[in-house]
Write a protein that holds these residues in place. Structure first.
Motif, PDB file in Angstrom:
ATOM      1  N   LEU A  71      44.233  49.783  42.530  1.00  0.00           N
ATOM      2  CA  LEU A  71      44.332  48.742  43.560  1.00  0.00           C
ATOM      3  C   LEU A  71      43.442  47.541  43.247  1.00  0.00           C
ATOM      4  O   LEU A  71      43.667  46.454  43.765  1.00  0.00           O
ATOM      5  CB  LEU A  71      44.001  49.313  44.935  1.00  0.00           C
ATOM      6  CG  LEU A  71      45.056  50.238  45.531  1.00  0.00           C
ATOM      7  CD1 LEU A  71      44.588  50.787  46.878  1.00  0.00           C
ATOM      8  CD2 LEU A  71      46.382  49.531  45.693  1.00  0.00           C
ATOM      9  N   GLY A  72      42.447  47.742  42.386  1.00  0.00           N
ATOM     10  CA  GLY A  72      41.628  46.617  41.950  1.00  0.00           C
ATOM     11  C   GLY A  72      42.453  45.563  41.237  1.00  0.00           C
ATOM     12  O   GLY A  72      42.219  44.366  41.385  1.00  0.00           O
ATOM     13  N   ILE A  73      43.452  45.997  40.471  1.00  0.00           N
ATOM     14  CA  ILE A  73      44.357  45.055  39.788  1.00  0.00           C
ATOM     15  C   ILE A  73      45.183  44.304  40.812  1.00  0.00           C
ATOM     16  O   ILE A  73      45.299  43.070  40.752  1.00  0.00           O
ATOM     17  CB  ILE A  73      45.267  45.801  38.787  1.00  0.00           C
ATOM     18  CG1 ILE A  73      44.440  46.424  37.662  1.00  0.00           C
ATOM     19  CG2 ILE A  73      46.354  44.881  38.232  1.00  0.00           C
ATOM     20  CD1 ILE A  73      43.691  45.428  36.814  1.00  0.00           C
ATOM     21  N   GLU A  74      45.774  45.032  41.745  1.00  0.00           N
ATOM     22  CA  GLU A  74      46.583  44.390  42.788  1.00  0.00           C
ATOM     23  C   GLU A  74      45.728  43.439  43.622  1.00  0.00           C
ATOM     24  O   GLU A  74      46.161  42.334  43.969  1.00  0.00           O
ATOM     25  CB  GLU A  74      47.236  45.446  43.674  1.00  0.00           C
ATOM     26  CG  GLU A  74      48.228  46.325  42.950  1.00  0.00           C
ATOM     27  CD  GLU A  74      49.414  45.566  42.378  1.00  0.00           C
ATOM     28  OE1 GLU A  74      49.821  44.533  42.944  1.00  0.00           O
ATOM     29  OE2 GLU A  74      49.931  46.006  41.329  1.00  0.00           O
ATOM     30  N   HIS A  75      44.511  43.872  43.940  1.00  0.00           N
ATOM     31  CA  HIS A  75      43.587  43.057  44.733  1.00  0.00           C
ATOM     32  C   HIS A  75      43.275  41.752  43.995  1.00  0.00           C
ATOM     33  O   HIS A  75      43.318  40.670  44.582  1.00  0.00           O
ATOM     34  CB  HIS A  75      42.320  43.874  44.985  1.00  0.00           C
ATOM     35  CG  HIS A  75      41.390  43.296  45.980  1.00  0.00           C
ATOM     36  ND1 HIS A  75      41.711  43.132  47.303  1.00  0.00           N
ATOM     37  CD2 HIS A  75      40.117  42.859  45.837  1.00  0.00           C
ATOM     38  CE1 HIS A  75      40.681  42.607  47.940  1.00  0.00           C
ATOM     39  NE2 HIS A  75      39.702  42.429  47.070  1.00  0.00           N
ATOM     40  N   LEU A  76      42.996  41.875  42.708  1.00  0.00           N
ATOM     41  CA  LEU A  76      42.678  40.698  41.908  1.00  0.00           C
ATOM     42  C   LEU A  76      43.877  39.764  41.784  1.00  0.00           C
ATOM     43  O   LEU A  76      43.768  38.555  42.019  1.00  0.00           O
ATOM     44  CB  LEU A  76      42.197  41.129  40.526  1.00  0.00           C
ATOM     45  CG  LEU A  76      41.881  40.019  39.532  1.00  0.00           C
ATOM     46  CD1 LEU A  76      40.794  39.103  40.068  1.00  0.00           C
ATOM     47  CD2 LEU A  76      41.476  40.607  38.204  1.00  0.00           C
ATOM     48  N   LEU A  77      45.030  40.303  41.432  1.00  0.00           N
ATOM     49  CA  LEU A  77      46.213  39.455  41.240  1.00  0.00           C
ATOM     50  C   LEU A  77      46.658  38.781  42.535  1.00  0.00           C
ATOM     51  O   LEU A  77      47.244  37.693  42.505  1.00  0.00           O
ATOM     52  CB  LEU A  77      47.352  40.270  40.632  1.00  0.00           C
ATOM     53  CG  LEU A  77      47.139  40.684  39.175  1.00  0.00           C
ATOM     54  CD1 LEU A  77      48.252  41.601  38.711  1.00  0.00           C
ATOM     55  CD2 LEU A  77      47.013  39.468  38.267  1.00  0.00           C
ATOM     56  N   SER A  78      46.366  39.395  43.680  1.00  0.00           N
ATOM     57  CA  SER A  78      46.747  38.789  44.958  1.00  0.00           C
ATOM     58  C   SER A  78      45.968  37.501  45.234  1.00  0.00           C
ATOM     59  O   SER A  78      46.374  36.702  46.077  1.00  0.00           O
ATOM     60  CB  SER A  78      46.535  39.779  46.106  1.00  0.00           C
ATOM     61  OG  SER A  78      45.158  39.959  46.378  1.00  0.00           O
ATOM     62  N   ALA A  79      44.871  37.296  44.516  1.00  0.00           N
ATOM     63  CA  ALA A  79      44.064  36.091  44.715  1.00  0.00           C
ATOM     64  C   ALA A  79      44.696  34.858  44.075  1.00  0.00           C
ATOM     65  O   ALA A  79      44.316  33.733  44.395  1.00  0.00           O
ATOM     66  CB  ALA A  79      42.670  36.306  44.122  1.00  0.00           C
TER      67      ALA A  79
END
Length: 94
Positions: free
Chosen positions: A34-42
């Motif tokens: 989810l860290g990847i998803e969290h980052l890409l959502s920015a």
């Protein structure tokens, strides 16, 4: 990469985006995808990380620029672009 990006943002007073980078980093260190998803959502859309401009402040209703704003924004652009590239590479590999 994310730690340095967070530091650049926070040194300029941008705690919102700095916190998001630190949160994404913490998730990734815990092997949490989810860290990847969290980052890409920015990235992308109005008010996103791609809209951030560092080195400015407001005084008497006018924008003032810090002397080092060009170097600060250049470093920010390099770091945020590299973070996006790495996150996308990880996402594609999953």
């Amino acid at each position: 990469m994310l730690d340095e990006l967070a530091s650049v943002l926070e040194r300029d007073g941008n705690t919102h985006w700095g916190s998001l980078m630190r949160n994404a980093r913490a998730r990734l260190l815990n092997s949490d995808y989810l860290g990847i998803e969290h980052l890409l959502s920015a990235y992308g859309g109005m008010g996103s990380l791609t809209d951030v401009v560092l080195g400015q402040s407001y005084k008497d209703g006018a924008i003032e620029w810090k002397p080092e704003c060009d170097a600060l924004n250049e470093r920010f652009t390099v770091l945020s672009s590299k973070a996006w590239e790495l996150a996308n590479a990880i996402k594609r590999s999953q």
